[in-house]
Motif scaffolding. Structure first.
Motif, PDB file in Angstrom:
ATOM      1  N   UNK A   4      42.680  49.049  52.156  1.00  0.00           N
ATOM      2  CA  UNK A   4      43.598  48.183  51.429  1.00  0.00           C
ATOM      3  C   UNK A   4      43.475  46.780  51.994  1.00  0.00           C
ATOM      4  N   UNK A   5      43.118  45.837  51.141  1.00  0.00           N
ATOM      5  CA  UNK A   5      42.878  44.473  51.596  1.00  0.00           C
ATOM      6  C   UNK A   5      43.849  43.482  50.972  1.00  0.00           C
ATOM      7  N   UNK A   6      45.021  43.959  50.549  1.00  0.00           N
ATOM      8  CA  UNK A   6      45.956  43.080  49.861  1.00  0.00           C
ATOM      9  C   UNK A   6      46.372  41.925  50.757  1.00  0.00           C
ATOM     10  N   UNK A   7      46.710  40.800  50.142  1.00  0.00           N
ATOM     11  CA  UNK A   7      47.163  39.639  50.905  1.00  0.00           C
ATOM     12  C   UNK A   7      48.453  39.989  51.634  1.00  0.00           C
ATOM     13  N   UNK A   8      48.732  39.287  52.731  1.00  0.00           N
ATOM     14  CA  UNK A   8      49.895  39.634  53.546  1.00  0.00           C
ATOM     15  C   UNK A   8      50.979  38.572  53.551  1.00  0.00           C
ATOM     16  N   UNK A   9      50.840  37.541  52.714  1.00  0.00           N
ATOM     17  CA  UNK A   9      51.887  36.525  52.611  1.00  0.00           C
ATOM     18  C   UNK A   9      51.813  35.867  51.237  1.00  0.00           C
ATOM     19  N   UNK A  51      40.223  49.644  39.035  1.00  0.00           N
ATOM     20  CA  UNK A  51      39.909  49.063  40.338  1.00  0.00           C
ATOM     21  C   UNK A  51      41.092  48.369  41.006  1.00  0.00           C
ATOM     22  N   UNK A  52      42.290  48.546  40.480  1.00  0.00           N
ATOM     23  CA  UNK A  52      43.448  47.876  41.061  1.00  0.00           C
ATOM     24  C   UNK A  52      44.354  48.875  41.783  1.00  0.00           C
ATOM     25  N   UNK A 180      34.902  40.190  50.864  1.00  0.00           N
ATOM     26  CA  UNK A 180      35.347  39.139  49.949  1.00  0.00           C
ATOM     27  C   UNK A 180      34.811  37.807  50.468  1.00  0.00           C
ATOM     28  N   UNK A 181      33.680  37.394  49.937  1.00  0.00           N
ATOM     29  CA  UNK A 181      33.026  36.151  50.331  1.00  0.00           C
ATOM     30  C   UNK A 181      33.251  35.090  49.259  1.00  0.00           C
ATOM     31  N   UNK A 182      32.903  33.837  49.527  1.00  0.00           N
ATOM     32  CA  UNK A 182      33.019  32.809  48.481  1.00  0.00           C
ATOM     33  C   UNK A 182      32.233  33.180  47.219  1.00  0.00           C
ATOM     34  N   UNK A 183      31.031  33.753  47.370  1.00  0.00           N
ATOM     35  CA  UNK A 183      30.255  34.169  46.206  1.00  0.00           C
ATOM     36  C   UNK A 183      30.977  35.285  45.448  1.00  0.00           C
ATOM     37  N   UNK A 184      31.522  36.240  46.177  1.00  0.00           N
ATOM     38  CA  UNK A 184      32.251  37.340  45.535  1.00  0.00           C
ATOM     39  C   UNK A 184      33.440  36.815  44.741  1.00  0.00           C
ATOM     40  N   UNK A 185      34.127  35.835  45.286  1.00  0.00           N
ATOM     41  CA  UNK A 185      35.273  35.256  44.570  1.00  0.00           C
ATOM     42  C   UNK A 185      34.823  34.555  43.292  1.00  0.00           C
ATOM     43  N   UNK A 201      45.325  33.027  43.579  1.00  0.00           N
ATOM     44  CA  UNK A 201      45.270  34.111  42.600  1.00  0.00           C
ATOM     45  C   UNK A 201      43.932  34.842  42.681  1.00  0.00           C
ATOM     46  N   UNK A 202      42.855  34.082  42.779  1.00  0.00           N
ATOM     47  CA  UNK A 202      41.519  34.674  42.878  1.00  0.00           C
ATOM     48  C   UNK A 202      41.411  35.514  44.141  1.00  0.00           C
ATOM     49  N   UNK A 203      41.939  34.999  45.236  1.00  0.00           N
ATOM     50  CA  UNK A 203      41.895  35.737  46.503  1.00  0.00           C
ATOM     51  C   UNK A 203      42.632  37.062  46.393  1.00  0.00           C
ATOM     52  N   UNK A 204      43.826  37.044  45.784  1.00  0.00           N
ATOM     53  CA  UNK A 204      44.607  38.276  45.638  1.00  0.00           C
ATOM     54  C   UNK A 204      43.848  39.302  44.807  1.00  0.00           C
ATOM     55  N   UNK A 205      43.294  38.872  43.686  1.00  0.00           N
ATOM     56  CA  UNK A 205      42.541  39.795  42.828  1.00  0.00           C
ATOM     57  C   UNK A 205      41.313  40.340  43.548  1.00  0.00           C
ATOM     58  N   UNK A 206      40.598  39.479  44.248  1.00  0.00           N
ATOM     59  CA  UNK A 206      39.381  39.915  44.935  1.00  0.00           C
ATOM     60  C   UNK A 206      39.699  40.962  45.994  1.00  0.00           C
ATOM     61  N   UNK A 207      40.747  40.754  46.747  1.00  0.00           N
ATOM     62  CA  UNK A 207      41.100  41.710  47.798  1.00  0.00           C
ATOM     63  C   UNK A 207      41.472  43.065  47.206  1.00  0.00           C
ATOM     64  N   UNK A 208      42.206  43.045  46.098  1.00  0.00           N
ATOM     65  CA  UNK A 208      42.614  44.299  45.458  1.00  0.00           C
ATOM     66  C   UNK A 208      41.401  45.036  44.889  1.00  0.00           C
TER      67      UNK A 208
END
Length: 307
Positions: A4-9, A51-52, A180-185, A201-208
């Protein structure tokens, strides 16, 4: 949940649930369920997409749980729900029925919101007894009922056999997504989000999305490739609102318009300009407002004293 890589803040950090439980589906599959908010608030059930996980609904949960009882669950193989060899539309319907029976009192109704595969879950369950007993109204976000691969515009080619073949290869890839790299985002933003999506928003989606095991991602991609739930749309005979992003490449607005035409009781169609496939994250206020509207219109609130 492993990986689980969800954002923490921030607004997309998953809130701590008031209660957690395990719902058991018809074939024995175990489903992680979270319940947020007051015990006697009007009920909202959230079904996430391919995938979510429950983390996808963080913004809606944070807002709605102030005065609603919000029920979110991980689809089988996603989030904290273990993978299962059974991957099918019927399994999705079984799982939703199990969650409704495990979390709602007899006769209690909820507004059920499904995003992408979560919306397809609702369509698959539309004729089921438990669904009919517990659904007061539905919100379908960024979803479709059939021809998903053929209509997707992830590959920038004219519609036809070549585009469909390439899209199938991309969406059905077994390749690991990696960190989750810049290219992946950038790749995820192109395929699933609108051009103006904010970095957080992109970071949150990518981690999920990157937290979803590749075997699960591939297995469900095969189900979505062959999906045909047009009959389920026609059986969804209760108030149903539809939301889609105007820049959605995975389930373009053509799907949403077709749903509105086929639904027996469509209560509204909203196309959000510049928004992509991830509407609950890209347009959290609009999605939450529509859920609240459906609750206000279609659920009779039972007070704690009379419960």
């Amino acid at each position: 949940m492993s990986r689980l890589l969800a954002v923490d803040s921030g607004p997309y950090a998953p809130p701590a649930p008031a209660r957690e439980l395990t719902a058991v589906s018809a074939d024995g599959a175990r489903l992680h369920v979270e319940i947020h908010g007051p015990e006697f608030g009007p009920a909202v059930v959230l079904a996430h997409g391919w995938t979510c996980s429950t983390a996808f609904w963080a913004a809606q949960i944070r807002d709605l749980a102030v005065d609603h009882r919000v029920i979110a669950y991980d689809q089988r193989g996603h989030g904290r729900s273990p993978a299962s060899p059974a991957c099918s539309a019927d399994a999705l319907a079984d799982d939703l029925e199990a969650v409704l029976e495990a979390t709602l009192a007899p006769g209690e109704q909820a507004v059920i919101t499904g995003h992408s595969m979560g919306g397809m879950t609702v369509m698959a369950a539309s004729g089921r007894a438990a669904f009919r007993a517990h659904a007061a109204a539905v919100l379908l976000c960024s979803t479709g009922s059939s021809q998903l691969v053929a209509a997707a515009t992830v590959v920038p080619l004219r519609a036809g056999r070549v585009r469909t073949w390439l899209t199938r290869r991309i969406l059905g890839s077994r390749a690991p997504l990696g960190p989750v790299t810049p290219l992946a985002r950038r790749v995820l933003k192109y395929g699933t989000m609108g051009p103006g999506s904010a970095p957080h928003m992109i970071e949150a989606c990518a981690r999920i999305v990157h937290a979803c095991p590749r075997t699960v991602r591939h297995s469900w991609s095969q189900v979505l490739d062959l999906l045909d739930l047009d009959h389920g749309v026609r059986e969804l005979d209760l108030p149903t609102a539809v939301i889609v992003g105007g820049a959605d490449r995975l389930t373009p607005p053509v799907h949403a318009r077709a749903l509105c035409e086929a639904l027996p009781r469509c209560t509204g169609f909203t196309e959000l300009s510049g928004i992509g496939h991830m509407t609950p994250i890209e347009a959290p206020e609009q999605v939450t407002a529509k859920i609240r509207e459906l609750v206000t219109t279609h659920i009779q609130v039972v007070s704690e004293e009379s419960a």
